[in-house]
Design a protein around this motif. Structure first.
Motif, PDB file in Angstrom:
ATOM      1  N   PRO A  94      47.081  17.596 145.556  1.00  0.00           N
ATOM      2  CA  PRO A  94      45.991  18.470 146.002  1.00  0.00           C
ATOM      3  C   PRO A  94      45.123  18.917 144.833  1.00  0.00           C
ATOM      4  O   PRO A  94      45.620  19.112 143.726  1.00  0.00           O
ATOM      5  N   LEU A  95      43.845  19.066 145.092  1.00  0.00           N
ATOM      6  CA  LEU A  95      42.921  19.518 144.062  1.00  0.00           C
ATOM      7  C   LEU A  95      43.348  20.879 143.511  1.00  0.00           C
ATOM      8  O   LEU A  95      43.216  21.155 142.325  1.00  0.00           O
ATOM      9  N   ALA A  96      43.894  21.715 144.387  1.00  0.00           N
ATOM     10  CA  ALA A  96      44.321  23.039 143.934  1.00  0.00           C
ATOM     11  C   ALA A  96      45.299  22.922 142.769  1.00  0.00           C
ATOM     12  O   ALA A  96      45.273  23.707 141.828  1.00  0.00           O
ATOM     13  N   ALA A  97      46.153  21.896 142.826  1.00  0.00           N
ATOM     14  CA  ALA A  97      47.174  21.744 141.791  1.00  0.00           C
ATOM     15  C   ALA A  97      46.557  21.364 140.449  1.00  0.00           C
ATOM     16  O   ALA A  97      47.061  21.761 139.396  1.00  0.00           O
ATOM     17  N   THR A  98      45.493  20.589 140.449  1.00  0.00           N
ATOM     18  CA  THR A  98      44.884  20.237 139.165  1.00  0.00           C
ATOM     19  C   THR A  98      43.911  21.327 138.699  1.00  0.00           C
ATOM     20  O   THR A  98      43.764  21.557 137.508  1.00  0.00           O
ATOM     21  N   LEU A  99      43.286  22.021 139.642  1.00  0.00           N
ATOM     22  CA  LEU A  99      42.413  23.137 139.245  1.00  0.00           C
ATOM     23  C   LEU A  99      43.227  24.225 138.550  1.00  0.00           C
ATOM     24  O   LEU A  99      42.769  24.863 137.607  1.00  0.00           O
ATOM     25  N   ARG A 100      44.453  24.393 139.042  1.00  0.00           N
ATOM     26  CA  ARG A 100      45.351  25.397 138.453  1.00  0.00           C
ATOM     27  C   ARG A 100      45.556  25.178 136.958  1.00  0.00           C
ATOM     28  O   ARG A 100      45.805  26.106 136.218  1.00  0.00           O
ATOM     29  N   LEU A 101      45.535  23.897 136.539  1.00  0.00           N
ATOM     30  CA  LEU A 101      45.764  23.607 135.124  1.00  0.00           C
ATOM     31  C   LEU A 101      44.633  24.119 134.243  1.00  0.00           C
ATOM     32  O   LEU A 101      44.783  24.282 133.044  1.00  0.00           O
ATOM     33  N   MET A 102      43.473  24.322 134.851  1.00  0.00           N
ATOM     34  CA  MET A 102      42.272  24.604 134.071  1.00  0.00           C
ATOM     35  C   MET A 102      42.061  26.089 133.782  1.00  0.00           C
ATOM     36  O   MET A 102      41.206  26.437 133.001  1.00  0.00           O
ATOM     37  N   VAL A 103      42.779  26.936 134.491  1.00  0.00           N
ATOM     38  CA  VAL A 103      42.620  28.371 134.227  1.00  0.00           C
ATOM     39  C   VAL A 103      43.986  28.969 133.938  1.00  0.00           C
ATOM     40  O   VAL A 103      44.965  28.592 134.551  1.00  0.00           O
ATOM     41  N   PRO A 104      44.065  29.883 132.981  1.00  0.00           N
ATOM     42  CA  PRO A 104      45.374  30.435 132.663  1.00  0.00           C
ATOM     43  C   PRO A 104      45.973  31.173 133.850  1.00  0.00           C
ATOM     44  O   PRO A 104      45.251  31.779 134.643  1.00  0.00           O
ATOM     45  N   ALA A 105      47.290  31.126 133.960  1.00  0.00           N
ATOM     46  CA  ALA A 105      47.982  31.755 135.079  1.00  0.00           C
ATOM     47  C   ALA A 105      47.573  33.209 135.213  1.00  0.00           C
ATOM     48  O   ALA A 105      47.421  33.728 136.315  1.00  0.00           O
ATOM     49  N   GLN A 106      47.384  33.849 134.076  1.00  0.00           N
ATOM     50  CA  GLN A 106      47.054  35.272 134.100  1.00  0.00           C
ATOM     51  C   GLN A 106      45.742  35.515 134.830  1.00  0.00           C
ATOM     52  O   GLN A 106      45.572  36.479 135.551  1.00  0.00           O
ATOM     53  N   LEU A 107      44.811  34.581 134.633  1.00  0.00           N
ATOM     54  CA  LEU A 107      43.510  34.738 135.247  1.00  0.00           C
ATOM     55  C   LEU A 107      43.629  34.525 136.753  1.00  0.00           C
ATOM     56  O   LEU A 107      43.023  35.209 137.549  1.00  0.00           O
ATOM     57  N   ARG A 108      44.465  33.541 137.122  1.00  0.00           N
ATOM     58  CA  ARG A 108      44.592  33.209 138.541  1.00  0.00           C
ATOM     59  C   ARG A 108      45.162  34.353 139.340  1.00  0.00           C
ATOM     60  O   ARG A 108      44.756  34.612 140.445  1.00  0.00           O
ATOM     61  N   LYS A 109      46.140  35.008 138.759  1.00  0.00           N
ATOM     62  CA  LYS A 109      46.784  36.053 139.549  1.00  0.00           C
ATOM     63  C   LYS A 109      46.189  37.425 139.256  1.00  0.00           C
ATOM     64  O   LYS A 109      46.690  38.424 139.716  1.00  0.00           O
ATOM     65  N   SER A 110      45.127  37.430 138.478  1.00  0.00           N
ATOM     66  CA  SER A 110      44.473  38.689 138.102  1.00  0.00           C
ATOM     67  C   SER A 110      45.487  39.707 137.589  1.00  0.00           C
ATOM     68  O   SER A 110      45.415  40.878 137.918  1.00  0.00           O
ATOM     69  N   ARG A 111      46.474  39.237 136.852  1.00  0.00           N
ATOM     70  CA  ARG A 111      47.513  40.145 136.375  1.00  0.00           C
ATOM     71  C   ARG A 111      47.050  40.939 135.167  1.00  0.00           C
ATOM     72  O   ARG A 111      47.487  42.042 134.943  1.00  0.00           O
ATOM     73  N   VAL A 112      46.208  40.346 134.374  1.00  0.00           N
ATOM     74  CA  VAL A 112      45.744  41.085 133.209  1.00  0.00           C
ATOM     75  C   VAL A 112      44.265  41.347 133.353  1.00  0.00           C
ATOM     76  O   VAL A 112      43.557  40.688 134.100  1.00  0.00           O
ATOM     77  N   SER A 113      43.794  42.311 132.633  1.00  0.00           N
ATOM     78  CA  SER A 113      42.385  42.603 132.722  1.00  0.00           C
ATOM     79  C   SER A 113      41.830  42.665 131.319  1.00  0.00           C
ATOM     80  O   SER A 113      42.548  42.584 130.329  1.00  0.00           O
ATOM     81  N   VAL A 114      40.543  42.797 131.282  1.00  0.00           N
ATOM     82  CA  VAL A 114      39.877  42.928 130.006  1.00  0.00           C
ATOM     83  C   VAL A 114      40.366  44.206 129.339  1.00  0.00           C
ATOM     84  O   VAL A 114      40.568  45.217 129.995  1.00  0.00           O
ATOM     85  N   LYS A 115      40.591  44.139 128.054  1.00  0.00           N
ATOM     86  CA  LYS A 115      41.088  45.321 127.357  1.00  0.00           C
ATOM     87  C   LYS A 115      39.914  46.063 126.712  1.00  0.00           C
ATOM     88  O   LYS A 115      39.085  45.473 126.044  1.00  0.00           O
ATOM     89  N   ASN A 116      39.876  47.359 126.948  1.00  0.00           N
ATOM     90  CA  ASN A 116      38.839  48.168 126.313  1.00  0.00           C
ATOM     91  C   ASN A 116      39.460  49.036 125.250  1.00  0.00           C
ATOM     92  O   ASN A 116      40.612  49.437 125.356  1.00  0.00           O
ATOM     93  N   GLU A 117      38.692  49.304 124.215  1.00  0.00           N
ATOM     94  CA  GLU A 117      39.205  50.197 123.204  1.00  0.00           C
ATOM     95  C   GLU A 117      38.133  51.226 122.878  1.00  0.00           C
ATOM     96  O   GLU A 117      36.937  50.965 123.017  1.00  0.00           O
ATOM     97  N   LYS A 118      38.583  52.404 122.431  1.00  0.00           N
ATOM     98  CA  LYS A 118      37.631  53.457 122.069  1.00  0.00           C
ATOM     99  C   LYS A 118      37.105  53.214 120.664  1.00  0.00           C
ATOM    100  O   LYS A 118      37.869  52.864 119.756  1.00  0.00           O
ATOM    101  N   PHE A 119      35.808  53.430 120.505  1.00  0.00           N
ATOM    102  CA  PHE A 119      35.174  53.319 119.196  1.00  0.00           C
ATOM    103  C   PHE A 119      34.397  54.604 118.931  1.00  0.00           C
ATOM    104  O   PHE A 119      34.030  55.312 119.871  1.00  0.00           O
ATOM    105  N   ALA A 120      34.159  54.885 117.659  1.00  0.00           N
ATOM    106  CA  ALA A 120      33.322  56.041 117.317  1.00  0.00           C
ATOM    107  C   ALA A 120      32.302  55.629 116.270  1.00  0.00           C
ATOM    108  O   ALA A 120      32.526  54.686 115.508  1.00  0.00           O
ATOM    109  N   ARG A 121      31.174  56.338 116.280  1.00  0.00           N
ATOM    110  CA  ARG A 121      30.102  55.995 115.345  1.00  0.00           C
ATOM    111  C   ARG A 121      29.348  57.294 115.015  1.00  0.00           C
ATOM    112  O   ARG A 121      29.197  58.163 115.877  1.00  0.00           O
ATOM    113  N   LEU A 122      28.895  57.420 113.804  1.00  0.00           N
ATOM    114  CA  LEU A 122      28.107  58.596 113.427  1.00  0.00           C
ATOM    115  C   LEU A 122      26.716  58.489 114.033  1.00  0.00           C
ATOM    116  O   LEU A 122      26.118  57.422 114.046  1.00  0.00           O
ATOM    117  N   LEU A 123      26.201  59.606 114.546  1.00  0.00           N
ATOM    118  CA  LEU A 123      24.846  59.579 115.095  1.00  0.00           C
ATOM    119  C   LEU A 123      23.819  60.027 114.057  1.00  0.00           C
ATOM    120  O   LEU A 123      22.631  59.924 114.269  1.00  0.00           O
TER     121      LEU A 123
END
Ligand code: ADP
Ligand code: ZN
Ligand code: ZN
Length: 743
Positions: A94-123
């Motif tokens: 099935p195409l689904a099986a080969t498409l799966r190879l092209m995206v990381p498992a984490q992306l497929r199952k939406s298990r991880v998200s983009v990581k944000n970090e706090k930054f500071a800057r002088l105004l």
């Protein structure tokens, strides 16, 4: 803008070829290869957009709109989409099986998200900084923060935290006063620390120059496939680095595939130190978040070189300049699970489609690749000499039957004892290889001959000294050692054979005080296990490294002047037509670990079959001589690459069911061949029986085994076998074509 699109839904779970049509809401930017959320029955599921369409073949009232896109970029680039389709066709899956190879498992199952970090800057800037600083005269922490940020740059909270304890409250106070701005930003989790020391470029050897003079024009014109046969220590890595750098200089990207087992932090940091931040790493030991971020860095162009194991061949890079496959003979480049692709073939397909050069390289090329080079599919490049004309190590073969005759029943031959003693006395390092982990590969009853077996698998249990238990290396089950023989009740159980634990123990007994380190699956568990063992050896804290095939691969320890293969021919006895090839590769690679520094190296191969051509050729490190003998043997005995071997493996809880299924398959094929005389001519041989290992993890294994000519009819037979394997059967079945192991 198209109004509709076909979506392959739920690729993470469903094995489907079906695409469903959805409408694209106005103002939504949808591209082929994007990940989307769509309504599916009463659920919302994830899907991949396969194609955009102006018209729908389905009744309009039944078409639902896409809910949203998951990213604003395509997760699967167009050439990778084509590759997925090509592979689904080829593997009949099935195409689904080969498409799966092209995206990381984490992306497929939406298990991880983009990581944000706090930054500071002088105004504030210039003179105002001084004023701001003075205004905080009673808050030294705030003053310090102002000083630290006076360069006007963004500073992540995590770096500020290294310099100032708990800076957040102080920063918030400063923000209230309009002096500082705090904001969140997307960051990438990096698996390896930045700022590694940069190593100087060496001057290329004539061999490296010559090889690169072929590869570089191929990168320029975007076409060319090479097989580099370079002896161990000939400096292949430097060739990879220069080739990749050239691709980068042209604004192109590159993929470097390395077998998982040698994808050690050592190798990775070495690559990164030569490429800098443009390299990303993809392999299974990374955390989910790291993997996902490395994948995104590649996809978004932040990284331009992907270094990784097999699956990195699908790295989402555009404008590919070259794919390099290091140690191309490694078995781990063929996937065992469905679709059972071969990363080298996928690499070739990508290179042709995307206009890139392909470089396969090894000190011991696979028979298959070398034969292809002979046929002209690849251009053969050679580096027959070590860097700086360092000699290859001197290899001695010891006939262990002769040792027995002389009354030496120990693990070490007299010669190996003597050389070990010299090596240890000199303060050099040594490596000792045996291809079993644990203490003793089997425990046997001296009274009735019974061998202790795993009760889930049809294999001998290995005794481990560390926990004094019996281990099964197939299913991992651990049981205690029985007091009496389970078969006859006698007390005469005895351990047989040599594993790494016993080898280490014997070594310590014979050389009191010698420091050792063991490298096998038991000592390298965990994210850092491997690195720890290697650094102990590198630092010199251990003088002898004892290990399994892990020590044969890619390691570069200049202090090693002696390598001993304690039992060289175990791998010759495997039920596999590639047993000779594997043994030759293993011994040659192993020998290549010796004498990489300034002192000359020696290698001792202990064998019960010293006359075998694989052992003899490994001793002279003569790849061509081995190739010629092995190639003519395969021609004579009709093995790949002259033929195709396929089998359908049947796995059932009950042997009778497994055999019933394989028996029915046999009849199907038999009848079909009677209808198709042309197919019959291509099928050289087929049989139905128990697999060599009759049971693994409680599953009984039987097989339909077929050998056929590698031609059009042979391929049609395989397509038919694939059809058979997808029919409804009473147990699970797997089709394997030229499988990596025939166990
Ligand atoms: P291979 O992968 O072919 O076994 P390596 O790439 O590990 O060999 O190279 C062997 C050794 O030679 C390494 O220590 C490497 O740093 C060194 N080396 C490679 N190329 C050069 C060169 N041109 N000049 C000096 N040393 C080199
Ligand atoms: Zn017994
Ligand atoms: Zn088992």
């Amino acid at each position: 803008m198209s109004a509709f699109c076909d979506v392959c839904v739920d690729i993470a779970v469903a094995d489907t070829n079906r695409a469903f049509t959805y409408s694209i809401p106005e103002n939504m930017r949808v591209l082929e290869g994007m990940r989307v959320i769509v309504p599916f029955g009463s659920r919302k599921v994830e899907g991949i957009v396969l194609a955009l369409k102006d018209e729908a073949q389905v009744e309009l009232s039944r078409i639902k709109p896409i809910i949203r896109t998951l990213e604003d970029y395509t997760a699967i680039l167009p050439p990778l989409m084509q590759l997925a389709k090509e592979m689904a066709d080829k593997f009949n899956c099935p195409l689904a099986a080969t498409l799966r190879l092209m995206v990381p498992a984490q992306l497929r199952k939406s298990r991880v998200s983009v990581k944000n970090e706090k930054f500071a800057r002088l105004l504030v800037s210039g003179e105002d900084i001084k004023k701001a600083r003075e205004s905080q005269s009673r808050a030294p922490k705030r003053q310090l923060l102002i000083d630290l940020m006076s360069d006007g740059e963004e500073h992540s909270l995590s770096t500020l935290r290294l310099l100032v304890r708990s800076p957040l409250l102080a920063l918030q106070k400063l923000e209230e006063q309009g002096i500082v701005e705090i904001f969140e930003k997307e960051v990438f989790r990096k698996p390896y620390p930045a700022g590694l020391v940069k190593t100087e470029d060496p001057i290329l050897t004539p061999g490296q120059e010559e090889v690169l003079s072929e590869i570089i024009p191929a990168i320029n014109r975007g076409q060319g496939s090479f097989l580099l046969h370079g002896v161990t220590g000939s400096g292949k890595t430097e060739v990879y680095i220069r080739a990749v750098r050239h691709a980068l200089k042209l604004g192109k990207t590159a993929i470097v595939l390395v077998p998982e087992i040698i994808l050690t932090p050592q190798i990775v940091s070495w690559f990164i130190s030569r490429f800098g931040d443009v390299a990303a790493v993809l392999h299974s030991r990374l955390s989910a978040g790291e993997r996902y971020d490395e994948w995104r860095r590649l996809r978004l162009g932040d990284a331009k070189v992907a270094i990784g194991a097999r699956s990195a061949v699908f790295a989402p890079l555009q404008n590919l300049g070259i794919i390099i496959v290091d140690e191309e003979h490694e078995q781990s480049y063929s996937s065992e699970s469905s679709p059972a692709y071969d990363a080298r073939e996928v690499a070739l397909s990508r290179c042709k489609r995307e206009g890139a050069a392909l470089l396969l390289a090894s000190a011991t090329p696979s028979i298959l690749s070398f034969a292809k080079a002979g046929r002209g599919d690849y251009m053969l490049l050679e580096m027959p000499e070590r860097v700086n004309a360092k000699p290859l190590p001197k290899v001695h073969i010891v006939d262990m039957r002769e040792e027995l005759r002389l009354g030496n029943t120990g693990i070490f031959s007299n010669l190996l004892m003597q050389k070990l003693e010299e090596c240890i006395k000199k303060g050099d390092q040594a490596m000792l290889f045996v291809n079993r982990r644990g203490y003793a590969p089997s425990v046997v009853c001296r009274s009735c001959g019974e061998r202790l077996q795993c009760n889930q698998c049809d294999v001998a249990q290995t005794y481990h000294r560390s926990d004094k238990q019996m281990h099964c290396h197939y299913c991992g089950a651990v049981t205690s050692v029985p007091e009496k023989c389970p078969s006859c009740g006698s007390n005469f159980l005895k351990t047989c054979g040599v594993g790494t634990q016993k080898l280490e123990e014997e070594l310590k007994r014979l050389f009191p005080g010698v420091t050792t380190v063991r490298l096998d699956n038991d000592t390298t568990r965990g994210k850092d296990g491997h690195r720890k063992q290697l650094s102990v050896f590198r630092s010199g804290a251990a003088q002898v490294m004892v290990g399994t095939q892990m020590i044969a691969k890619g390691l570069d320890f200049p202090q090693v002047t002696l390598v001993g293969a304690v039992l060289a021919d175990l791998s010759l006895n495997l039920p596999d037509y590639r047993a000779a090839e594997r043994t030759f590769q293993l011994l040659t690679q192993l020998a290549g670990r010796s004498g990489r520094g300034d002192s000359e190296g020696e290698v001792i191969i202990q064998s019960y079959k010293p006359e075998h051509y694989a052992i003899k050729a490994a001793a002279t490190q003569d790849f061509r001589s081995f190739f010629n003998q092995e190639f003519s043997r395969r021609r004579k005995d009709l093995y790949p690459p002259f033929t195709i071997i396929a089998r359908i493996l049947c796995l059932a809880d009950d042997n009778i069911i497994a055999r019933k299924v394989s028996g029915e398959m046999f009849s199907l094929l038999d009848n079909k061949l009677k209808e198709k005389p042309l197919w019959k001519k291509s099928v050289l041989f087929f049989r139905e029986d128990d697999a060599p290992i009759k049971r693994i993890m409680g599953k009984h294994r039987s097989q339909l085994f077929i050998k056929m000519v590698d031609n059009k009819q042979g391929e049609e037979v395989i397509a038919y076998l694939s059809e058979i394997s997808r029919m409804e059967w009473d147990c699970s079945v797997q089709l394997e074509v030229n499988p990596a192991t025939l166990a």
